[in-house]
Design a protein around this motif. Structure first.
Motif, PDB file in Angstrom:
ATOM      1  N   SER A 121     -22.292  27.500  36.401  1.00  0.00           N
ATOM      2  CA  SER A 121     -21.864  28.897  36.366  1.00  0.00           C
ATOM      3  C   SER A 121     -22.083  29.474  34.980  1.00  0.00           C
ATOM      4  CB  SER A 121     -20.378  28.980  36.743  1.00  0.00           C
ATOM      5  OG  SER A 121     -19.772  30.132  36.241  1.00  0.00           O
ATOM      6  N   VAL A 135     -18.041  21.248  32.746  1.00  0.00           N
ATOM      7  CA  VAL A 135     -17.569  22.464  33.403  1.00  0.00           C
ATOM      8  C   VAL A 135     -17.454  22.228  34.912  1.00  0.00           C
ATOM      9  CG1 VAL A 135     -18.389  24.045  31.635  1.00  0.00           C
ATOM     10  CG2 VAL A 135     -19.949  23.336  33.457  1.00  0.00           C
ATOM     11  N   GLY A 165      -7.558  23.900  31.213  1.00  0.00           N
ATOM     12  CA  GLY A 165      -8.543  24.972  31.153  1.00  0.00           C
ATOM     13  C   GLY A 165      -9.059  25.157  29.745  1.00  0.00           C
ATOM     14  N   ILE A 166      -9.513  26.361  29.450  1.00  0.00           N
ATOM     15  CA  ILE A 166     -10.169  26.647  28.177  1.00  0.00           C
ATOM     16  C   ILE A 166      -9.234  26.429  26.981  1.00  0.00           C
ATOM     17  CG2 ILE A 166     -11.152  28.498  26.781  1.00  0.00           C
ATOM     18  CD1 ILE A 166     -13.094  27.404  28.806  1.00  0.00           C
ATOM     19  N   GLU A 179     -13.820  19.792  35.175  1.00  0.00           N
ATOM     20  CA  GLU A 179     -14.126  19.763  36.610  1.00  0.00           C
ATOM     21  C   GLU A 179     -12.966  19.156  37.396  1.00  0.00           C
ATOM     22  OE1 GLU A 179     -17.464  18.265  39.838  1.00  0.00           O
ATOM     23  OE2 GLU A 179     -17.331  17.235  37.919  1.00  0.00           O
ATOM     24  N   LYS A 212     -17.806  30.446  28.482  1.00  0.00           N
ATOM     25  CA  LYS A 212     -16.464  30.174  27.963  1.00  0.00           C
ATOM     26  C   LYS A 212     -16.410  28.819  27.255  1.00  0.00           C
ATOM     27  CE  LYS A 212     -13.015  32.251  28.856  1.00  0.00           C
ATOM     28  NZ  LYS A 212     -12.259  33.270  28.072  1.00  0.00           N
ATOM     29  N   ALA A 213     -17.062  27.816  27.855  1.00  0.00           N
ATOM     30  CA  ALA A 213     -17.045  26.473  27.284  1.00  0.00           C
ATOM     31  C   ALA A 213     -17.807  26.422  25.963  1.00  0.00           C
ATOM     32  CB  ALA A 213     -17.633  25.473  28.280  1.00  0.00           C
ATOM     33  N   TRP A 258     -18.571  30.013  33.318  1.00  0.00           N
ATOM     34  CA  TRP A 258     -17.951  28.791  32.790  1.00  0.00           C
ATOM     35  C   TRP A 258     -18.692  28.281  31.562  1.00  0.00           C
ATOM     36  CZ3 TRP A 258     -13.438  26.818  32.828  1.00  0.00           C
ATOM     37  CH2 TRP A 258     -12.586  26.957  33.935  1.00  0.00           C
TER      38      TRP A 258
END
Length: 259
Positions: free
Chosen positions: A77, A73, A51-52, A46, A83-84, A80
């Motif tokens: 979402s 995240v 990033g990822i 956040e 992906k996380a 998000w």
């Protein structure tokens, strides 16, 4: 190598957990914090700069040190969360949860159908050990620790409905954003903030995590040290951030030299 206990199971066994915020996305600092004895590290997508891909490097470093990882995240979402979670963290934290509906949505993003709406790539993602974990679909939900942050006056107003959401494991208080929503930005000792915080704390602590309630988590500050939060019944305490610790260390060293 024996698998480590999940954060959820440790709390169920009555443990109090201490966490650490990682904003730098440095795998080295992540590993140091893990080896220092924190129970888990929050890799902060956040407010942190990474990033990822950067988060994945940190997760690997934390796991290598035998510690647990929670990914925060940027917002509530589905994209998000997907992906996380595919990276295989031990937990996920959603910021600025203000209603029971938004908490329910957050939980649904963490569950495969028919229990939720999480995208299905479980045979090829790290969360299932790239498909090598044959028991993954039977226990993935039990292992994942879902945290929802209450950081606004609206969130406190709806705290009871947030706590009652099935599958939401932990309410994380966010005093800085909460103070801003109350119109008292950067006034952490304000009695109004303390009063509103107590309302939320009381509601969470009155619930029973074993019967649909939630655990209570919070961030230590000058006004609320780790011991203070633990004494008030907090189950999970966030003690520090890597950036703030490093900033204090270098400022102290420079000041000592100049003195």
């Amino acid at each position: 190598m024996a698998s480590k206990k999940s954060l959820k199971s440790r709390l169920q066994d009555g443990e109090k957990l201490l966490g650490h915020f990682l904003l730098s996305f440095s795998p080295e600092l992540a590993e140091i914090a893990a080896r220092a004895g924190f129970d888990f590290i929050i890799v902060d997508m956040e407010h942190g700069a990474g990033g990822i891909r950067e988060a994945l490097h940190c997760i690997r470093a934390i796991e290598a040190a035998g510690c647990s990882t929670v990914l925060r995240v940027p917002d509530i979402s589905q994209a998000w969360a997907k992906k996380a979670l595919d990276l295989g963290p031990d937990g996920i934290m959603f910021p600025m949860v203000e209603t029971g509906r938004s908490a329910s949505e957050a939980v649904s993003f963490c569950r495969y159908r028919p229990d939720g709406v999480r995208g299905c790539a479980y045979s090829v993602v790290r969360d299932s050990n790239f498909g090598f974990d044959d028991g993954y679909l039977g226990n993935y939900a039990d292992k994942l620790f879902i945290m929802c942050q209450i950081e606004s006056e609206e969130g406190v107003k709806n705290v009871k409905e947030i706590v009652a959401v099935d599958g939401m494991d932990c309410v994380m208080m966010g005093p800085r954003d909460l103070s801003a929503s109350l119109g008292i930005l950067n006034d952490p000792g304000n009695p109004k903030l303390k009063s509103v915080m107590r309302v939320a704390e009381t509601a969470v602590l009155a619930s029973d995590p074993a019967n649909g309630g939630a655990y209570l988590a919070g961030m230590a500050r000058a006004q609320d040290k780790t011991g203070d939060l633990r004494a008030r019944g907090y189950h999970v305490v966030l003690g520090s951030t890597d950036v703030s610790l490093y900033k204090k260390a270098v400022v102290d060293e420079v000041n000592a030299f100049k003195a």
